[in-house]
Design an enzyme around this catalytic site. Structure first.
Site, PDB file in Angstrom:
ATOM      1  N   SER A 217      30.327 -18.404  20.861  1.00 10.73           N
ATOM      2  CA  SER A 217      30.602 -17.493  21.984  1.00 10.73           C
ATOM      3  C   SER A 217      31.991 -16.877  21.847  1.00 10.73           C
ATOM      4  O   SER A 217      32.167 -15.678  22.082  1.00 10.73           O
ATOM      5  CB  SER A 217      30.518 -18.256  23.312  1.00 10.73           C
ATOM      6  OG  SER A 217      29.220 -18.785  23.494  1.00 10.73           O
TER       7      SER A 217
ATOM      8  N   LYS B  55      26.335 -29.489  21.647  1.00  9.27           N
ATOM      9  CA  LYS B  55      27.598 -29.047  22.218  1.00  9.27           C
ATOM     10  C   LYS B  55      27.337 -28.766  23.687  1.00  9.27           C
ATOM     11  O   LYS B  55      26.565 -27.861  24.024  1.00  9.27           O
ATOM     12  CB  LYS B  55      28.100 -27.777  21.529  1.00  9.27           C
ATOM     13  CG  LYS B  55      29.364 -27.225  22.198  1.00  9.27           C
ATOM     14  CD  LYS B  55      29.827 -25.886  21.630  1.00  9.27           C
ATOM     15  CE  LYS B  55      31.062 -25.409  22.384  1.00  9.27           C
ATOM     16  NZ  LYS B  55      31.477 -24.041  22.005  1.00  9.27           N
TER      17      LYS B  55
ATOM     18  N   SER C  39      28.869 -27.512  27.031  1.00  3.73           N
ATOM     19  CA  SER C  39      30.021 -26.793  27.574  1.00  3.73           C
ATOM     20  C   SER C  39      30.002 -26.739  29.092  1.00  3.73           C
ATOM     21  O   SER C  39      30.674 -25.911  29.695  1.00  3.73           O
ATOM     22  CB  SER C  39      30.050 -25.361  27.016  1.00  3.73           C
ATOM     23  OG  SER C  39      30.315 -25.377  25.637  1.00  3.73           O
TER      24      SER C  39
ATOM     25  N   GLY D  91      32.529 -28.786  24.973  1.00  8.66           N
ATOM     26  CA  GLY D  91      32.877 -27.398  24.714  1.00  8.66           C
ATOM     27  C   GLY D  91      34.125 -26.957  25.443  1.00  8.66           C
ATOM     28  O   GLY D  91      34.434 -25.777  25.472  1.00  8.66           O
TER      29      GLY D  91
END
Lengths: 298, 298, 298, 298
Positions: B45, B164, B166, B189
């Site tokens: 991202s 992961k 986040s 994250g």
């Protein structure tokens, strides 16, 4: 450019091998051409645009343009995450003869997309677009809403002619109309609230449900316009139920399945969207049977 | 494949004309190679992957692979909305020599993405991937969260090695660890919760902040691993503040600006993301000055 | 006043006729007196305080004060919607010998309860209270959260000594600690995040789960304080599961049912809260059987 | 019992010393008696009922009953968190001559208030009430919404005659009407959506705004009923703006301030609600000046 009336958000038919079936798309458009739909929205959310490649979208845009009746207005979904790519897609739609572009909000970096960022994005797109821009706020998919003050600010741009608001909130529609330039056109994105929205000033709707039940959606529009509140209220109540079951619960796969039942070519959606279970199919068939008399009347 | 440690979510540098600057990317990687970072996440991202064209992503993947130190683990972000495209991107990353793929949830049709849809999507991707898959749940951007039961179900797949997460929720991290296969690797994250997450069993972090402050993020990891709770707590408190101001408030533009201040090539993000205002820049410079002694100590 | 350690949020036992059973309350307190609990919170959310009359609350406060061991700290829940009534209840608790008051945010007119309104409310309460005030943010019940800047501003008041934060967010706990006066005491409101929260600086917890499993909650506190990370992590994982099933899913009825299984007098809650179904009871009994060895070890 | 029409949610006036001013309440009712309001809602959310003592509420109920015109319908807000207390308050209202009770959802233990809990609560209240029950769903204050299936299930109870839905969602109003018993009466809780809601079948509204601008709210109702869509749409747009500024933004203090400007006795709210700032007062005065011609016309 007047956007009054009902536009279906077209679906994208896929062949058995998973590729886009342009023939099926043509078939659908030829049938829609015989209705009172005001035009077509190509590559909107219902068109699974986010699941298509660049080559596929080009083919769909060209085919829909070719197959559409000459009096139908053509709107292309061109919103991408990047401003530059949105402009590029919009120019491409203009070259292909589309009359307007429907531009959804960018949405991935949503904590960063403050009002000023969205306004700057849309102004830049509108500055660079050869065709008028229709804003598109669809928070149930994007998690980002264009609020009335932003819509009002953007309504001042000469190349931004309206908004498709899919929030489902009639109050928001009223607030946008109250705040925006008088000729700014508000279209709703949900059949469930079309009648009350028309009564407070919306111009029409861009509806997934109109891909499956175009006649009923158009009939509701006409009842509202012609001042037939009893019929409008009764039909609106039917469409609240139909929209909930077909569009909200069964999704694109539901719209396509109902299309299959009614002589259109729906088919199944692309993965990760899954086809309907048999149980949902049965619910939809039962719903259609209950609707038929009303559909026929409309 | 062991993912313990700290990975920066790499940024994508742009040249003055708006094109991707592969030279700047190399510069950054050469500097990072001198740190104790465990490896790199390319096209996450923070890498503005949703704003890049296919050609650009290919160039970035190849360049990062070439510039990375030989002992660094390489993870490519390959999640797309369509299952087929996700598989295609994952295969491409594998061909280029990446060790694992970070696959974010599809998210546009979120009301349709029920647990069974997400599970089917990830299984199909994992079945078809030549390299191990790391799930990626990032609800602040996608509006979709992989819940602990889904993560647990997917942890049974032999080609899915971890997640992961986040969400920023330490409780969720604990719940995933409690529910998943024992060797399933959870990475956080967000730098703000790395220390408490490590204490309840996370393996490390994939952090935007580690692109700007790699030494401090690595130091926090080491304090936690070596049983130095006082130092860990103190440094974690600093990173809570740094992460809030740099990553949460200023966003990718903030990470890039801090990189510029520290000898990396950050630059500005791509539109619709806007560059920082002078006011925010001043806040970041003040923050850095306050952090410096601590950075130096770390 | 030092609030370190574990406090149970006491339940309110009801007799068969629906009236408050002060005898059962005494029974429970006498058993708790034999544990290492730091003290008691009377009339918190778990105590069904919002379902009790004024006369009932007076009886409970007096009985708990009388039955509590002399070294136990006593905290009374005194938050009401009205500022004046909150002050009145707080004064009453002080008269009865309570050491501190736990004051939840007012919450009914939530769109109006901007930060400045909450700050003014708490300042006025603290100005008028003979005993120290502990803020109480419990958004899952109130829909209102005290954000770190508000907690920090209020930490400057000499009669506000800390906060019970029941958000479940370890990051928020860290942010409050980072922003508040150094001696401001943060207690968590959920057993699920007590260990990681202690590691970043929380002082302890006020826990519904500690009414049912006081020894385990106290053991987790001691493992964290004595630097036994392996044991702490393992026990925390157990409590994540126990807290989820007993407190989050089964609610106050669940806490009371587990109390019944363990020699306390739990009973059933007051309407509109419903008693547990047999199915949920079976789940809780199975959970307890799985926990027993761990409980015994603790 | 027919609830068609507009009911103001009455405010509670306070004297300079903070006590309830029954004289001011009488003054207001005598003025309202001269309008076409259908009746009065006493001790609703706008009446600051959650900030009042038991003695105060008794005085208000008795006074309003006494001062109300004989043809006005009287509805008392009687919802408390506890089922037993709700029944007790409802019986008290019945004794005092109220025609119906408005019962808001219990809301504190919201994670526990599943549909079956809310349904059981309302059935028990309706079973024990001497007067008809009007459900009250006000999620902006309670965080709890009565969904259409629950409303439909409760509409089968012979002593439950309708619902006040304050969600602001016209679609929800339509869904409740579609799902409930045909004679179930839906009243909206917000002036912003009254006209579109009436068009799809709502019977009227219980409006905070009608305490300040009763004539305009009644005029909107009449335009809708008499089939004057142009006038209705124009007036609805005005009320969208008025409701937003006066009710949503300025809150109860705003309603009371506008009452003061228009010859009613508004005064200031009770703490923790704060009086208006001068800036907000100026905005309200400007808004009123802009509305006056329209008010006069109505």
């Amino acid at each position: 450019m007047d956007l009054s009336g009902v536009f279906p958000a077209l679906t994208t038919p896929f062949a058995a091998d998973g590729s886009v079936s342009l023939a099926d798309l043509k078939h659908n458009l030829h049938r829609y051409n015989g209705t009172d739909l005001a035009g077509y929205v190509v590559l909107g959310s219902t068109g699974e645009s986010v699941l298509l490649s660049r080559e596929e979208t080009d083919g769909i845009l060209a085919t829909a343009k070719e197959a559409a009746g000459p009096e139908k207005k053509l709107i292309a979904g061109t919103g991408a995450e990047s401003t530059a790519e949105t402009i590029e897609r919009t120019k491409r739609a203009a070259e292909l003869g589309y009359h307007a572009a429907l531009v959804k909000t960018p949405h991935y970096y949503k904590p960063m997309y403050k009002p000023e960022v969205l306004i700057a994005h849309y102004r830049r797109v509108a500055d660079n677009s050869p065709i008028p821009i229709l804003l598109y706020s669809v928070p149930q998919f994007t998690g980002v809403a264009l609020e009335p003050p932003e819509a009002a600010a953007l309504s001042e741009h000469p190349n931004i002619i309206g908004i498709k608001d899919s929030s489902g909130s009639v109050q928001r529609v009223a607030e946008v109309i109250a705040a925006a330039r008088p000729d700014f056109q508000v279209l709703v994105g949900s059949a469930s609230t079309m009648y009350p929205s028309l009564m407070i000033g919306a111009r029409g709707g861009i509806l997934a449900l109109a891909s499956a039940l175009p006649e009923k959606c158009v009939a509701l529009y006409h009842f509202a316009r012609r001042g037939q509140p009893e019929q409008a209220r009764e039909l609106q109540q039917l469409l609240v139920k139909a929209s909930k079951v077909i569009v909200s619960e069964a999704g694109i796969a539901g719209v396509k399945f109902v299309m299959d039942q009614r002589g259109y070519r729906g088919g199944i959606p692309r993965l990760p969207l899954l086809p309907l279970t048999d149980e949902v199919k049965k619910r939809l068939i039962a719903l259609l049977a209950a609707l038929e008399p009303a559909v026929a009347r409309a």
